[in-house]
Design a protein around this motif. Structure first.
Motif, PDB file in Angstrom:
ATOM      1  N   THR A  65       0.831  -1.204   0.000  1.00 16.11           N
ATOM      2  CA  THR A  65       0.000   0.000   0.000  1.00 16.11           C
ATOM      3  C   THR A  65       0.864   1.253   0.000  1.00 16.11           C
ATOM      4  O   THR A  65       0.563   2.235  -0.694  1.00 16.11           O
ATOM      5  CB  THR A  65      -0.925   0.001   1.231  1.00 16.11           C
ATOM      6  N   LEU A  66       1.963   1.225   0.764  1.00  6.33           N
ATOM      7  CA  LEU A  66       2.865   2.374   0.785  1.00  6.33           C
ATOM      8  C   LEU A  66       3.519   2.587  -0.576  1.00  6.33           C
ATOM      9  O   LEU A  66       3.754   3.730  -0.989  1.00  6.33           O
ATOM     10  CB  LEU A  66       3.931   2.187   1.863  1.00  6.33           C
ATOM     11  N   ASP A  67       3.800   1.507  -1.299  1.00  9.94           N
ATOM     12  CA  ASP A  67       4.351   1.644  -2.642  1.00  9.94           C
ATOM     13  C   ASP A  67       3.407   2.435  -3.542  1.00  9.94           C
ATOM     14  O   ASP A  67       3.844   3.203  -4.406  1.00  9.94           O
ATOM     15  CB  ASP A  67       4.586   0.258  -3.265  1.00  9.94           C
ATOM     16  N   THR A  68       2.107   2.240  -3.339  1.00 10.18           N
ATOM     17  CA  THR A  68       1.115   2.908  -4.172  1.00 10.18           C
ATOM     18  C   THR A  68       0.943   4.369  -3.774  1.00 10.18           C
ATOM     19  O   THR A  68       0.918   5.260  -4.627  1.00 10.18           O
ATOM     20  CB  THR A  68      -0.244   2.185  -4.068  1.00 10.18           C
ATOM     21  N   LEU A  69       0.842   4.623  -2.479  1.00  9.90           N
ATOM     22  CA  LEU A  69       0.618   5.988  -2.015  1.00  9.90           C
ATOM     23  C   LEU A  69       1.872   6.844  -2.071  1.00  9.90           C
ATOM     24  O   LEU A  69       1.785   8.070  -2.238  1.00  9.90           O
ATOM     25  CB  LEU A  69       0.073   5.975  -0.581  1.00  9.90           C
ATOM     26  N   LEU A  70       3.037   6.220  -1.915  1.00  6.74           N
ATOM     27  CA  LEU A  70       4.310   6.951  -1.880  1.00  6.74           C
ATOM     28  C   LEU A  70       5.239   6.363  -2.934  1.00  6.74           C
ATOM     29  O   LEU A  70       6.160   5.598  -2.623  1.00  6.74           O
ATOM     30  CB  LEU A  70       4.935   6.835  -0.492  1.00  6.74           C
ATOM     31  N   PRO A  71       5.035   6.691  -4.205  1.00  5.81           N
ATOM     32  CA  PRO A  71       5.806   6.068  -5.297  1.00  5.81           C
ATOM     33  C   PRO A  71       7.309   6.220  -5.158  1.00  5.81           C
ATOM     34  O   PRO A  71       8.066   5.380  -5.651  1.00  5.81           O
ATOM     35  CB  PRO A  71       5.296   6.802  -6.549  1.00  5.81           C
ATOM     36  N   GLY A  72       7.767   7.261  -4.470  1.00  8.91           N
ATOM     37  CA  GLY A  72       9.196   7.482  -4.339  1.00  8.91           C
ATOM     38  C   GLY A  72       9.914   6.439  -3.512  1.00  8.91           C
ATOM     39  O   GLY A  72      11.156   6.341  -3.575  1.00  8.91           O
ATOM     40  N   ILE A  73       9.181   5.658  -2.734  1.00  9.06           N
ATOM     41  CA  ILE A  73       9.833   4.646  -1.890  1.00  9.06           C
ATOM     42  C   ILE A  73      10.639   3.677  -2.737  1.00  9.06           C
ATOM     43  O   ILE A  73      11.774   3.318  -2.392  1.00  9.06           O
ATOM     44  CB  ILE A  73       8.785   3.888  -1.038  1.00  9.06           C
ATOM     45  N   LYS A  74      10.090   3.256  -3.850  1.00  5.44           N
ATOM     46  CA  LYS A  74      10.780   2.273  -4.688  1.00  5.44           C
ATOM     47  C   LYS A  74      11.964   2.875  -5.431  1.00  5.44           C
ATOM     48  O   LYS A  74      12.778   2.144  -5.994  1.00  5.44           O
ATOM     49  CB  LYS A  74       9.794   1.656  -5.667  1.00  5.44           C
ATOM     50  N   GLN A  75      12.053   4.195  -5.427  1.00  3.98           N
ATOM     51  CA  GLN A  75      13.181   4.862  -6.085  1.00  3.98           C
ATOM     52  C   GLN A  75      14.380   5.031  -5.146  1.00  3.98           C
ATOM     53  O   GLN A  75      15.447   5.464  -5.568  1.00  3.98           O
ATOM     54  CB  GLN A  75      12.739   6.227  -6.620  1.00  3.98           C
ATOM     55  N   ILE A  76      14.193   4.693  -3.867  1.00  4.14           N
ATOM     56  CA  ILE A  76      15.288   4.815  -2.900  1.00  4.14           C
ATOM     57  C   ILE A  76      16.251   3.644  -3.107  1.00  4.14           C
ATOM     58  O   ILE A  76      15.892   2.483  -2.902  1.00  4.14           O
ATOM     59  CB  ILE A  76      14.746   4.825  -1.455  1.00  4.14           C
ATOM     60  N   ALA A  77      17.462   3.954  -3.514  1.00  5.15           N
ATOM     61  CA  ALA A  77      18.433   2.905  -3.848  1.00  5.15           C
ATOM     62  C   ALA A  77      18.998   2.215  -2.608  1.00  5.15           C
ATOM     63  O   ALA A  77      19.177   0.992  -2.588  1.00  5.15           O
ATOM     64  CB  ALA A  77      19.568   3.490  -4.684  1.00  5.15           C
ATOM     65  N   ASP A  78      19.272   2.974  -1.555  1.00  2.00           N
ATOM     66  CA  ASP A  78      19.867   2.415  -0.349  1.00  2.00           C
ATOM     67  C   ASP A  78      18.825   1.594   0.420  1.00  2.00           C
ATOM     68  O   ASP A  78      17.746   2.089   0.762  1.00  2.00           O
ATOM     69  CB  ASP A  78      20.399   3.538   0.537  1.00  2.00           C
ATOM     70  N   ALA A  79      19.146   0.343   0.702  1.00  2.00           N
ATOM     71  CA  ALA A  79      18.192  -0.573   1.345  1.00  2.00           C
ATOM     72  C   ALA A  79      17.801  -0.100   2.739  1.00  2.00           C
ATOM     73  O   ALA A  79      16.623  -0.184   3.126  1.00  2.00           O
ATOM     74  CB  ALA A  79      18.781  -1.981   1.411  1.00  2.00           C
ATOM     75  N   GLU A  80      18.770   0.391   3.507  1.00  3.65           N
ATOM     76  CA  GLU A  80      18.457   0.836   4.870  1.00  3.65           C
ATOM     77  C   GLU A  80      17.560   2.073   4.853  1.00  3.65           C
ATOM     78  O   GLU A  80      16.631   2.184   5.658  1.00  3.65           O
ATOM     79  CB  GLU A  80      19.754   1.138   5.629  1.00  3.65           C
TER      80      GLU A  80
END
Length: 286
Positions: A65-80
């Motif tokens: 759900t967060l992936d959908t509402l906050l698309p930028g999350i998947k663009q964060i390269a650093d895993a931590e």
């Protein structure tokens, strides 16, 4: 000396007076006995609310759900950093049994998105007022403060259709769904789909104006506001508030595009906020 004879009428009058006094004493005695009984009658205590605790707010929204509402999350390269973004930040509270919340803020190449989820458990301290009634009063205050416009026939029809769509789509937006299984998430991978340059997006289209919602908790409403920020990009804030028993849930979903002139899409933001609200309502009732 001649004795004065008793007058029969006088004797009768005395008898009548004595009888009246005796009768009055009996009546007043009955009344006195009744009063303590009425004063001692136990007052019925209002029923407590359904909920005695609240969920952990930062864990209430799944990654999909967060992936959908906050698309930028998947663009964060650093895993931590990405995990920290998923974790969110708990809001300040002094009583986690009464009020809890969590905030997320994620920037992408196209926009900055904010999400707030707030849970409030209402407790009445008046024995004559139930927790549910107290929560209903508080919800009404929030709805009045939102200053919703009078509903129109088109808005009512649109809301009914949207309720049906949300119910059928809620499963696909659940926590168990993978990001690739969510159409809006896939589209977000190549860029935020929450923005539109269409001039018609500057105002809520018919059926998307602030309104009450049906089929969500015991009662609910949605607000949609577009800021007028001059030379900077406009920010849209979609708020969904619903009550289920003695718990009031508030969702605030905001988006500000990175480019001036681009306006966040009202319908997409409303759909996403409402689907999240439906998930939270289901989890509370589960």
């Amino acid at each position: 000396m001649q004795r004065k004879a008793y007058v029969p009428g006088t004797a009768a009058l005395l008898v009548a007076l004595l009888a009246g006094c005796s009768s009055g004493s009996a009546d007043s005695g009955t009344t006195d006995d009744a009063n303590p009984g009425e004063a001692g009658t136990a007052t019925a205590v209002a029923q407590p609310g359904k909920y005695r605790t609240l969920p952990e707010p930062c864990g209430a929204v799944g990654h999909g759900t967060l992936d959908t509402l906050l698309p930028g999350i998947k663009q964060i390269a650093d895993a931590e950093q990405r995990e920290a973004a998923y974790a969110g930040d708990a809001t300040l509270t002094y009583d986690t049994d009464r009020k809890v919340g969590c905030r997320w803020k994620v920037e992408s190449t196209d926009a900055t998105d904010h999400l707030l989820v707030d849970f409030e458990r209402v407790v009445s301290y008046d024995n004559a007022v139930s927790d549910d009634s107290q929560a209903q009063t508080l919800f009404a205050t929030k709805e009045t403060a939102a200053d919703l416009p009078e509903p129109t026939a088109s808005a009512t029809a649109s809301d009914t259709a949207s309720d049906s769509a949300s119910a059928s789509d809620s499963a696909s937006a659940s926590d168990s769904a993978t990001p690739s299984a969510t159409p809006s998430s896939s589209a977000s991978a190549s860029g935020s789909t929450s923005a539109s340059t269409s001039p018609s997006a500057t105002a809520s289209p018919t059926g998307l104006e602030p309104r009450t919602l049906s089929g969500l908790g015991d009662e609910a409403f949605l607000d949609d506001a577009l800021s007028s920020s001059g030379s900077t990009a406009q920010q849209r804030t979609v708020t969904v508030v619903f009550r289920t028993s003695n718990v009031i849930v508030t969702i605030e979903y905001e988006e500000q595009p990175a480019t001036v002139g681009v306006v966040p899409d009202s319908q997409k933001m409303q759909d996403r906020a409402r689907k999240l609200a439906a998930q939270l309502a289901d989890s509370l009732n589960g």
